[in-house]
Design an enzyme around this catalytic site. Structure first.
Site, PDB file in Angstrom:
ATOM      1  N   ASP A 125       0.801  -1.222   0.000  1.00  0.00           N
ATOM      2  CA  ASP A 125       0.000   0.000   0.000  1.00  0.00           C
ATOM      3  C   ASP A 125       0.835   1.273   0.000  1.00  0.00           C
ATOM      4  O   ASP A 125       0.392   2.309   0.495  1.00  0.00           O
ATOM      5  CB  ASP A 125      -0.951   0.002   1.199  1.00  0.00           C
ATOM      6  CG  ASP A 125      -2.125  -0.933   0.995  1.00  0.00           C
ATOM      7  OD1 ASP A 125      -2.693  -0.925  -0.105  1.00  0.00           O
ATOM      8  OD2 ASP A 125      -2.464  -1.672   1.934  1.00  0.00           O
ATOM      9  N   ASP A 185      -7.082  -3.719  -5.708  1.00  0.00           N
ATOM     10  CA  ASP A 185      -6.676  -2.438  -5.129  1.00  0.00           C
ATOM     11  C   ASP A 185      -5.255  -2.058  -5.522  1.00  0.00           C
ATOM     12  O   ASP A 185      -4.907  -0.873  -5.593  1.00  0.00           O
ATOM     13  CB  ASP A 185      -6.727  -2.477  -3.598  1.00  0.00           C
ATOM     14  CG  ASP A 185      -7.910  -3.228  -3.023  1.00  0.00           C
ATOM     15  OD1 ASP A 185      -8.307  -4.259  -3.600  1.00  0.00           O
ATOM     16  OD2 ASP A 185      -8.405  -2.814  -1.964  1.00  0.00           O
TER      17      ASP A 185
END
Length: 410
Positions: A125, A185
């Protein structure tokens, strides 16, 4: 419930003409005026929570708002949380819109704690955390220290690339379930790599980003261009082992935020590469979303397009906000659907403003209500979540820039 695309589009197109255009533009000013008051209130809420911290909580360096808990309290997270970059990113967007140094100073204050993530190789991330915070800060200020932090972050991120798979590994948890999980994602984190390629000239960043996008395009999508959430790969052969939808309703369902991540991700990949395959993929994803039989007329999706109790299911405004961001930019890369994409994006922003905005000086300082984190786990159900606010402001800025310059790239 089903959107009647032709009639609905015609009505929206007609309503966007003449004096309506002025009213439409006002949605940007109205929401930034609201955000200015609301975020100042958020600072008081953050300070209130931190004033009651135990020594253990202080040691965890909790600083960034993420969501409202079921008991109504404000949840703060540390830099290691994947959501840590969104609040500082919001503050940079406030500075971008207002040019007021107050917001620059607050953005710098909340961006600084994220720096420790630049060498955290235990997460995929990096884009969400570092690009949304330091990335916006560097774009707006040219701060050379921010540039070095971002380059280190990109170098850290590519250590998770698996050559045999052709993807950046996502999660390290649940090793009993997955060998090499890759989530949709992760498309969003590629923007940091494209940026690093342009800044450093090192093609490794570009090649990894393109390979990841192509592998994801090949394996994540169904025939109707809806996507799975998680694809698990054999780390040695690169073969697909499982296809799951971890945060959606079921493995074969279409988790709404996942569809939005894909739309945004492939639109961005086309911008950075000009490879037609990525533009075509973005258009196909948009086609799935806006032809869905369960997309409500206000274009704010339920948390999963196949959730079993529709229309009595929670909406996910975060998916809508991300979709609007992508549509504004996508509208500049096509001709036949350009107007339609903008019409849909405008409708999303106006409906979010009218029906989903938080109470002024309430709701712990969040901007939007009604997001869902992981419906499959009954986690963050129908609550304000920080990334919805971040992409809401981004979409507003993209709208303003598009209408002023013809480009939606910030």
């Amino acid at each position: 419930m089903k959107i009647q695309t032709g009639i609905f589009s015609l009505l929206l197109l007609c309503s966007s003409c003449g004096v309506r255009n002025t009213a439409s533009t006002d949605v940007v000013k109205d929401n930034f005026d609201f955000a200015s008051q609301q975020l100042k209130y958020a600072f008081t809420e953050i300070d209130s929570v931190k004033s009651g911290f135990t020594d253990e909580q202080k040691e965890r360096h909790l600083f960034a708002p993420r969501n409202i808990q079921p008991d109504g309290s404000l949840r703060l997270v540390a830099s290691r949380d994947w959501c840590s970059g969104f609040f500082p990113g919001e503050l940079w967007y406030m500075y971008e819109y207002t040019k007021d140094n107050y917001w620059k100073q607050k953005a710098e204050e909340f961006t600084a704690p994220v720096e420790r993530e630049k060498t955290n190789a235990g997460t995929h991330d990096m884009g969400f955390k570092v690009y949304c915070s330091f990335g916006n800060g560097y774009r707006l200020t040219g701060n050379k220290e921010y540039k070095e932090i971002m380059l280190q972050s990109a170098a850290t991120l590519i250590t998770r690339y698996k050559e045999n798979v052709g993807c950046i590994r996502s999660w390290d948890h649940n090793r009993d379930k997955w060998q090499c999980p890759v989530i949709i994602d992760n498309m969003m984190n590629l923007e940091l790599l494209y940026w690093a390629f342009k800044e450093s000239g090192d093609s490794i960043y570009y090649n990894i980003a393109v390979n990841h996008a192509r592998t994801t395009m090949r394996n994540h999508f169904r025939e109707d261009y809806s996507s799975y959430h998680v694809v698990d790969y054999d780390t040695i052969t690169g073969a697909v082992l499982h296809k799951h939808t971890h945060q959606g309703y079921a493995h074969e369902s279409a988790w709404s935020r996942g569809q939005a991540w894909g739309l945004y991700g492939y639109t961005m990949c086309y911008r950075e590469t000009r490879l037609p395959e990525f533009l075509k993929q973005a258009e196909r994803i948009a086609g799935f979303i806006f032809s869905s039989k369960t997309l409500p007329e206000d274009l704010i999706p339920y948390w999963d397009y196949n959730a079993p109790q529709i229309p009595d299911e929670p909406r996910d405004v975060s998916a809508a906000a991300v979709t609007a961001c992508a549509l504004y930019e996508l509208s500049t890369y096509v001709s036949d659907m350009s107007m339609q994409y903008k019409v849909w994006a405008d409708a999303i922003l106006e409906n979010l403003t009218k029906g989903y905005r938080a109470r002024l000086r309430g709701d712990r300082g969040f901007l939007l209500l009604h997001s869902v984190g992981s419906g499959n786990h009954n986690s963050e159900m129908d609550v304000p979540i920080i990334y919805a606010d971040y992409y809401f402001l981004e979409a507003l800025l993209k709208k303003a820039k598009l209408e002023a310059t013809g480009s939606a790239v910030l």
